[in-house]
Enzyme design. Structure first.
Site, short mmCIF file in Angstrom:
data_model
loop_
_atom_site.label_atom_id
_atom_site.label_comp_id
_atom_site.label_asym_id
_atom_site.label_seq_id
_atom_site.Cartn_x
_atom_site.Cartn_y
_atom_site.Cartn_z
N ASP A 20 -13.14 20.77 13.28
CA ASP A 20 -14.38 20.72 12.51
C ASP A 20 -14.49 19.35 11.85
O ASP A 20 -13.65 18.47 12.10
CB ASP A 20 -14.42 21.86 11.49
CG ASP A 20 -13.29 21.81 10.47
OD1 ASP A 20 -12.63 20.75 10.32
OD2 ASP A 20 -13.05 22.84 9.81
N ALA A 21 -15.46 19.17 11.00
CA ALA A 21 -15.69 17.86 10.36
C ALA A 21 -14.52 17.42 9.48
O ALA A 21 -14.34 16.23 9.23
CB ALA A 21 -16.98 17.90 9.55
#
Length: 138
Positions: A20-21
């Site tokens: 994810d980010a």
């Protein structure tokens, strides 16, 4: 990749696309990693997925249990250790442990797969040559 003590080990690197980010592996990706390890083990045993398709057979996942214990991160080197805990005429259970490069257990996965005739969409016996290879790998 190696096969010792009836356990197969498959190594893979965590890439940006797996995270994810925040650089943490998305939980569903552990299932993809486990699938790759099972496929590579079968390939190592001389069992290719294309053989199944030619015979109108398939291994389908019937049940999955996953215990996420810690997170993998971007650039981690993961090792997935796979064993067979139960082998029957038409199904088997793979037990898989995913660890990072420090030996920390990140995830445990138990997968029940069934042998299925794809034309009839019904369970069928695992072909003898494949059953023999799986039995010797236990």
């Amino acid at each position: 990749m190696n096969n010792n003590n009836n356990a197969f080990q498959y190594d893979l690197r965590v890439y940006y696309e797996d995270t994810d980010a925040g650089g943490i592996v998305y939980y569903a990706n552990y299932l993809k990693f486990a699938e790759r390890a099972r496929t590579e083990w079968l390939r190592d045993l001389g069992i290719n997925q294309s053989f199944f398709l030619e015979q109108k057979l398939g291994f389908v996942v019937r049940k999955v249990e996953m215990d996420n214990r810690a997170s993998a991160k971007l650039d981690d080197l993961l090792t997935i250790t796979t064993t067979i805990s139960n082998l029957k005429k038409a199904s088997l259970v793979f037990e898989q442990v995913i660890q990072n490069q420090h030996g920390d257990i990140l995830c445990n996965v138990s997968v029940l797969v069934a042998s299925v005739n794809l034309q009839r969409a019904k369970p069928c016996a695992i072909p003898e040559q494949i059953l023999g290879a799986l039995t010797s790998a236990r």
